[in-house]
Design an enzyme around this catalytic site. Structure first.
Site, PDB file in Angstrom:
ATOM      1  N   VAL A 105      41.719  41.722  42.416  1.00  0.00           N
ATOM      2  CA  VAL A 105      42.143  43.034  42.884  1.00  0.00           C
ATOM      3  C   VAL A 105      42.433  43.871  41.647  1.00  0.00           C
ATOM      4  O   VAL A 105      43.137  43.424  40.746  1.00  0.00           O
ATOM      5  CB  VAL A 105      43.399  42.940  43.778  1.00  0.00           C
ATOM      6  CG1 VAL A 105      43.757  44.314  44.337  1.00  0.00           C
ATOM      7  CG2 VAL A 105      43.169  41.947  44.917  1.00  0.00           C
ATOM      8  N   CYS A 106      41.853  45.059  41.583  1.00  0.00           N
ATOM      9  CA  CYS A 106      42.122  45.998  40.491  1.00  0.00           C
ATOM     10  C   CYS A 106      41.789  45.362  39.136  1.00  0.00           C
ATOM     11  O   CYS A 106      40.719  44.816  38.938  1.00  0.00           O
ATOM     12  CB  CYS A 106      43.573  46.456  40.572  1.00  0.00           C
ATOM     13  SG  CYS A 106      43.975  47.932  39.621  1.00  0.00           S
ATOM     14  N   ALA A 107      42.732  45.422  38.191  1.00  0.00           N
ATOM     15  CA  ALA A 107      42.492  44.910  36.841  1.00  0.00           C
ATOM     16  C   ALA A 107      42.343  43.397  36.792  1.00  0.00           C
ATOM     17  O   ALA A 107      41.971  42.848  35.748  1.00  0.00           O
ATOM     18  CB  ALA A 107      43.621  45.345  35.904  1.00  0.00           C
TER      19      ALA A 107
END
Length: 326
Positions: A105-107
């Site tokens: 998720v995300c970074a």
């Protein structure tokens, strides 16, 4: 039992973790055998939002059906690549090599990149760090302006709220869109946001309409997609005449009821094949009488809507008729 293991790092975003965790926790509440684990280098894990978390420093024993998720963190806290240890990176790579699914998720995509899981694969991350991810991992194909991407059991998402979308997609792939839709209603979230068109599930792609009749029919097809479903039965579920259902369904989804059912079958078959099932066995498991139609539909990813809409003539031996959904 399926384990869902969250790898936590300092300064992670709470929603990156809480969104997917809530989805799988809700799946467990529905009777699916999920067990959630939270692992980290240290027991105490600070978050960007200031709420400290407690994690286990020991990983559970993983099986191929288990899922590992890396929530994202604030890049400014310690660089976008994050403080993921070499030992944890190795665990990510080994789990995928053993047939498991790894998601970010995300970074968190940076951890997958450092583990070598993005090379030669399509992926995505938060729009603020997409260029940096592409620069650090030139062998990866970073897809922009999408919510999530699935490529060979490597699942990446844009982050924050999109973690919920990708978790619902994973539930839909494993247990069918009806289960994912039920969880989404439990969470009171909009369950039908697109990922990226070639990867998006039918739940996400063909539920963004306001026809209650069509949604009721889709719920029935979702729960029994591998069975022959007469059009009359579907029309009764929607409370409309057969001809009306066909018109409403196409207007709402762009597909016929048959096309929608076939799309669900192909998605489920793709999941089975990705976990080692033969094409022939997967075809039978999802309701095809043989593998010919499945092979044909899998070979046309860019024109699946046209094929599934009923504009193509069915092959002999496949369970199709004008008066049936399948």
């Amino acid at each position: 039992m399926t384990r869902v293991v969250f790898l936590l790092v300092p300064q992670l975003h709470l929603l990156d973790l809480a969104g997917p965790a809530q989805v799988f926790s809700s799946a467990a509440d529905l009777g699916y055998d999920y067990q959630l684990h939270y692992v980290a280098e240290r027991e105490q894990v600070p978050t960007v939002q200031g709420v400290p978390l407690v994690a286990d420093t020991r990983w559970p024993e993983l099986a191929p059906d288990d899922l590992v998720i890396v929530p994202g963190w604030r890049p400014a806290a310690h660089g976008p690549q994050g403080p993921v240890s070499p030992a944890d990176l190795l665990r990510l790579a080994e789990h995928h090599a053993a047939g498991g699914t790894v998601a970010s998720v995300c970074a968190g995509a940076y951890a997958l990149g450092r583990a070598g899981l993005l090379d030669g694969r399509r992926c995505t991350t938060h729009h603020e760090v997409q260029d940096d991810l592409a620069r650090r991992h030139p062998a990866a194909q970073v897809v922009r302006d999408v919510l999530y991407v699935v490529d060979d059991r490597v699942v990446t998402s844009a982050g924050i709220a999109s973690g919920i979308d990708v978790a619902l997609h994973l539930v839909a792939t494993r247990h069918g869109p009806a289960t994912a839709a039920k969880i989404a209603r439990t969470l009171v979230v909009y369950a039908r946001r697109n990922g990226h068109e070639p990867q998006a599930s039918a739940l996400m792609r063909h539920r963004s309409h306001l026809s209650d009749s069509v949604h009721r029919v889709q719920d029935l097809i979702d729960s029994r997609y591998a069975e022959p479903l007469p059009l009359a039965e579907l029309a009764a579920a929607g409370g409309v005449a057969e001809r009306t259902l066909t018109r409403l369904f196409r207007a709402s989804t762009g597909l016929t009821p048959l096309g929608y059912q076939q799309l669900l079958r192909v998605e489920r078959a793709e999941h089975l094949i990705g976990h080692g099932t033969t094409v022939e066995a997967a075809a039978r498991a999802v309701g095809f009488t043989d593998a010919r139609m499945l092979r044909r539909l899998r070979a046309r990813p860019t024109s699946s809507d046209r094929v599934l809409s009923g504009s193509s003539r069915p092959e002999s031996g496949t369970p199709q008729a004008t008066s049936r959904a399948a």
